[in-house]
Enzyme design. Structure first.
Site, PDB file in Angstrom:
ATOM      1  N   ARG A 231      31.280  35.610  33.962  1.00 40.58           N
ATOM      2  CA  ARG A 231      30.497  36.431  34.673  1.00 40.58           C
ATOM      3  C   ARG A 231      30.614  38.128  34.222  1.00 40.58           C
ATOM      4  O   ARG A 231      29.993  38.856  34.197  1.00 40.58           O
ATOM      5  CB  ARG A 231      30.899  36.789  36.168  1.00 40.58           C
ATOM      6  CG  ARG A 231      29.824  37.403  37.000  1.00 40.58           C
ATOM      7  CD  ARG A 231      30.205  36.978  38.514  1.00 40.58           C
ATOM      8  NE  ARG A 231      31.524  36.805  38.925  1.00 40.58           N
ATOM      9  CZ  ARG A 231      31.924  37.282  40.072  1.00 40.58           C
ATOM     10  NH1 ARG A 231      31.228  37.888  40.848  1.00 40.58           N
ATOM     11  NH2 ARG A 231      33.174  37.174  40.376  1.00 40.58           N
TER      12      ARG A 231
ATOM     13  N   HIS B 200      46.904  47.773  42.210  1.00 42.74           N
ATOM     14  CA  HIS B 200      47.578  48.004  43.503  1.00 42.74           C
ATOM     15  C   HIS B 200      46.888  49.084  44.374  1.00 42.74           C
ATOM     16  O   HIS B 200      47.118  49.003  45.685  1.00 42.74           O
ATOM     17  CB  HIS B 200      49.111  48.121  43.032  1.00 42.74           C
ATOM     18  CG  HIS B 200      49.828  48.006  44.333  1.00 42.74           C
ATOM     19  ND1 HIS B 200      50.541  47.116  44.709  1.00 42.74           N
ATOM     20  CD2 HIS B 200      50.407  49.254  45.042  1.00 42.74           C
ATOM     21  CE1 HIS B 200      51.319  47.190  45.550  1.00 42.74           C
ATOM     22  NE2 HIS B 200      51.276  48.427  46.054  1.00 42.74           N
TER      23      HIS B 200
ATOM     24  N   ARG C 210      46.769  35.363  48.590  1.00 39.72           N
ATOM     25  CA  ARG C 210      46.795  34.914  46.900  1.00 39.72           C
ATOM     26  C   ARG C 210      48.532  35.278  46.526  1.00 39.72           C
ATOM     27  O   ARG C 210      48.780  36.555  46.412  1.00 39.72           O
ATOM     28  CB  ARG C 210      46.161  35.952  46.282  1.00 39.72           C
ATOM     29  CG  ARG C 210      44.456  35.905  46.274  1.00 39.72           C
ATOM     30  CD  ARG C 210      43.636  36.535  45.458  1.00 39.72           C
ATOM     31  NE  ARG C 210      42.479  36.312  45.819  1.00 39.72           N
ATOM     32  CZ  ARG C 210      41.166  37.080  46.397  1.00 39.72           C
ATOM     33  NH1 ARG C 210      41.864  38.119  47.194  1.00 39.72           N
ATOM     34  NH2 ARG C 210      40.124  36.671  46.639  1.00 39.72           N
TER      35      ARG C 210
ATOM     36  N   ARG D 155      47.996  30.308  49.280  1.00 43.09           N
ATOM     37  CA  ARG D 155      47.516  29.554  48.214  1.00 43.09           C
ATOM     38  C   ARG D 155      48.837  29.559  47.058  1.00 43.09           C
ATOM     39  O   ARG D 155      49.197  30.856  46.827  1.00 43.09           O
ATOM     40  CB  ARG D 155      46.258  30.179  47.281  1.00 43.09           C
ATOM     41  CG  ARG D 155      45.976  29.429  46.266  1.00 43.09           C
ATOM     42  CD  ARG D 155      44.782  29.794  45.625  1.00 43.09           C
ATOM     43  NE  ARG D 155      44.794  31.025  45.010  1.00 43.09           N
ATOM     44  CZ  ARG D 155      44.334  32.013  44.594  1.00 43.09           C
ATOM     45  NH1 ARG D 155      42.715  31.734  44.690  1.00 43.09           N
ATOM     46  NH2 ARG D 155      44.466  33.056  44.008  1.00 43.09           N
TER      47      ARG D 155
ATOM     48  N   CYS E 280      36.044  30.077  50.462  1.00 40.60           N
ATOM     49  CA  CYS E 280      36.497  31.422  50.165  1.00 40.60           C
ATOM     50  C   CYS E 280      36.369  32.290  49.035  1.00 40.60           C
ATOM     51  O   CYS E 280      37.206  32.919  48.447  1.00 40.60           O
ATOM     52  CB  CYS E 280      38.187  31.372  50.387  1.00 40.60           C
ATOM     53  SG  CYS E 280      38.855  30.393  49.151  1.00 40.60           S
TER      54      CYS E 280
ATOM     55  N   ASN F 165      33.636  31.252  43.222  1.00 42.57           N
ATOM     56  CA  ASN F 165      33.785  32.056  42.159  1.00 42.57           C
ATOM     57  C   ASN F 165      33.985  31.297  40.776  1.00 42.57           C
ATOM     58  O   ASN F 165      33.058  31.198  39.889  1.00 42.57           O
ATOM     59  CB  ASN F 165      34.751  33.353  41.983  1.00 42.57           C
ATOM     60  CG  ASN F 165      34.421  34.239  43.185  1.00 42.57           C
ATOM     61  OD1 ASN F 165      33.383  33.889  44.074  1.00 42.57           O
ATOM     62  ND2 ASN F 165      35.130  35.371  43.270  1.00 42.57           N
TER      63      ASN F 165
END
Lengths: 587, 89
Positions: free
Chosen positions: A469, A193, A300, A336, A506, A458
């Site tokens: 990753r 945050h 998000r 989303r 995106c 991603n």
């Protein structure tokens, strides 16, 4: 004074130089400090004063949060206030001081330990985690045992905030006060945050410094380099000068980028593209627009769940969505639906731990299982669509059946809203994320079922190359320019455009200058990214010619490896546009 | 003293938000309020007590209310639980 340097994660770029303001970490005492019987009353009074001080602090924070974010968010502080006034907790403290003749610190330490054990023994994860709430209250109380005049004074001057960790409520309050030059914290990471807030408020920040809060004192002079993720404590004179220069250069660069933000988003040959922002907090909208975003390409929504200790209500969803819709209007907002599950689990959702979370119950798979929760979210999005230009975006689609199911639910929700006479956009666009290779491979079929597509590069890269990753042994295989990835992405973009449907990207590919050029070469117009990268990408795309890029990328697609592709593009683009990748020190 | 067995019906159980509401209602009355679950008894005006009960959906609890205004207190608390703590689920 000792000079040393610490490495962490730079989560918000920029450089600040100044004095430390330390929020000390409270460590509950392990020493039972005795007092004399006649001192007991005085000790109880000291405790009561601390309780009163804590109470007025909590009440103040509660009022501020209620004013800023609404009643729904302030309830957790109401819970904290009730804990502070909890009779059984209070009588426990009094009893320890009276019977054991000890200082209040020891009593708090015992009570803290008692509740820790009590909560830890609970099997339900949500209730077990409430330990953090009582711990938070007791920590504030412990800190307040010291009278305020003994504590370091906050003289209101601009300082660098150093702490072990910041609670979300503390972070919002402290960072928005306007006298924080930079932030340096022991804990946290890119998505904490504090990181998100620091970025949106343009405050340089380095997190995950492990022990900085123990190694600096109030008044120490430090440099926070949020671009390189470094903190320098008590720097020698020459080094200070070096960083003052670096700071100035960075600020010049920033000004330059801000100028770019106001320029038209077109290539040299007038090909129009649209930079969009990926965000997770409503507070990020304004800074994103000022950086040149022409809409929110990805909101998000799971952040609403991360922020709350219980399940958010339809009103909570609605307040956030409508605020974003209003502030972004007339530009579009792609909301989303939750991408939760796997490692992004939440205690209040009671998701079982899975052996293979990346391939498990997450995102739309979770939503279609918990349709009650999903419908709450859909209702809130639909209602917000009356306030602006809102679209629904569904993550992790794997097959057509999922879309059919979503459409049925969406129709039900629309009927319900109609009955309740709520306004909404009847033609709200429904789109899906292309993140699973299966979905990418059947783009021609999927695209007929929806209004638009968005590629999440991603995840698509991770699933396509079978590479995590975060795993240091295989991360070298993670290559956005891998020929297979590029073939998939090109197929998705071209197929969507042939079908006359909108398509955006995106993932991080959209925020990397070289990858963005590749995407432009495929004909992409909607680039959605972390807003801090928008000026940089805009600058890159404004300095090239679409028709040249298109030709170079077509040629590059015949090459066999990611490295050959990269070298070929850089060489060919630079011949024609020597300034394309020339950014000075990129953020 | 009045005693009443009741099942927690709302999806989230007596979580933080519900516990806040419960304590606030209980505090409106002079009567003492106890909650019993599986042989453990806690003070119904203590939010920490309620949270450590970990009363999830479907938990059966016993409310024990005693004092001058016990009738009113019990019916107010039962109403809150029966109305699922005024949550929309």
């Amino acid at each position: 004074m000792e000079y040393f340097r610490l490495r962490g994660i730079g989560v918000s770029p920029g450089i600040a130089i100044g004095e430390v303001l330390l929020t000390e970490r409270v460590i509950f005492t392990e020493r039972k400090e005795k007092i004399l019987p006649h001192q007991v009353e005085h000790e109880l009074k000291r405790l009561n004063k601390a309780i009163e001080r804590t109470k007025s602090q909590l009440t103040r924070i509660k009022d501020q949060i209620r004013k800023k974010m609404g009643e729904e968010h302030s309830f957790i502080l109401e819970a904290h206030l009730l804990m502070l006034e909890d009779k059984s907790m209070r009588s426990g403290l009094d009893r320890i001081i009276r019977e054991e003749h000890c200082r209040a610190e020891w009593a708090l330490s015992c009570i803290h330990e008692k509740y820790k054990r009590l909560f830890e023994s609970i099997s339900d994860e949500y209730f077990r985690q409430r330990e953090s709430d009582i711990s938070d209250v007791l920590t504030k109380l412990y800190r307040n045992l010291e009278s305020p005049d003994k504590k370091k004074k906050d003289d209101g001057r601009e300082k660098i905030l150093v702490a072990h960790d910041l609670l979300p409520s503390e972070a919002a309050l402290k960072l928005s006060r306007g006298n924080v030059l930079a932030v340096a914290i022991d804990m946290g990471g890119q998505t904490s945050h504090t990181a998100i807030l620091a970025r949106s408020l343009n405050i340089p920040a380095v997190l995950a410094l492990r022990n900085i809060s123990q190694r600096v004192k109030n008044g120490d002079y430090i440099i926070v380099d949020g671009s390189d993720g470094e903190v320098i404590v008590n720097p020698p004179h020459a080094l200070r000068k070096e960083f003052f220069d670096k700071k100035e250069k960075y600020e010049d660069y920033r000004r330059e980028l801000r100028k770019t933000a106001k320029l038209r988003s077109t290539t040299l040959d007038n090909f129009r593209f649209y930079p969009l922002a990926n965000i997770e907090l409503p507070e990020e909208v304004k800074p994103a627009l000022s950086l040149g975003a022409e809409g929110v390409g990805l909101f998000r929504s799971e952040f609403i769940y991360l922020q709350s200790t219980s399940l958010p209500s339809e009103e909570e969803h609605y307040l956030i969505y409508s605020q974003i819709a209003k502030e972004t209007s007339p530009f579009p907002v792609y909301i989303r639906t939750i991408d939760i599950g796997g490692e992004k689990s939440l205690p209040q959702l009671k998701i079982e731990k899975e052996p293979n979370p990346a391939l498990g119950l997450r995102a739309i798979r979770f939503s279609l299982r918990e349709t009650d929760l999903f419908k709450i979210q859909l209702r809130a999005i639909l209602r917000a669509s009356a306030m602006g230009n809102v679209r629904i975006l569904i993550p992790m689609i794997t097959e057509i059946e999922e879309i059919v199911e979503i459409k049925i639910l969406l129709r039900e929700v629309k009927e319900e809203l109609k009955l309740k006479r709520h306004k909404y956009d009847e033609n709200i666009p429904l789109g899906v994320m292309i993140e699973v290779p299966a979905a990418a491979a059947m783009t021609d079929l999927l695209v007929k079922e929806v209004d638009y597509l968005s590629i999440g590069t991603n995840d698509l890269i991770q699933y396509c190359l079978a590479v995590d990753r975060g795993n240091e042994f295989v991360s070298y295989l993670y290559k956005p320019l891998h020929p297979s990835v590029l073939r998939l992405v090109r197929f998705v973009i071209e197929t969507a455009q042939k079908a006359g449907k909108e398509i955006s990207v995106c993932g991080e590919m959209a925020a990397d200058p070289l990858a963005a050029i590749v995407l432009l070469g495929f004909g992409l117009v909607n680039f959605s990214m972390n807003p801090i990268f928008i000026p940089k990408i805009k600058k890159t795309l404004r300095s090239v010619e679409f028709k040249t890029v298109k030709k170079v990328i077509r040629e590059a697609m015949a090459l066999k490896t990611a490295q050959e592709i990269e070298e070929y593009i850089i060489e060919k683009i630079l011949v024609k546009h020597p300034n394309a990748f020339l950014m000075g020190k990129v953020i | 003293m009045l005693k009443k067995k009741i099942t927690i019906k709302n999806k989230l159980g007596m979580h933080a938000r519900a516990a806040v509401k419960f304590v606030n209602v209980a505090n409106r009355f002079k009567s003492s309020v106890k909650i019993e679950k599986d042989g453990n008894e806690i003070d119904g005006k203590s939010i920490l007590g309620i949270l450590t009960l970990a009363a999830v959906q479907g938990t059966e609890i016993v409310l024990k209310v005693s004092g001058k205004d016990e009738d009113k207190a019990l019916s107010a608390l039962l109403e809150l639980i029966n109305n699922k703590f005024l949550e929309k689920e």
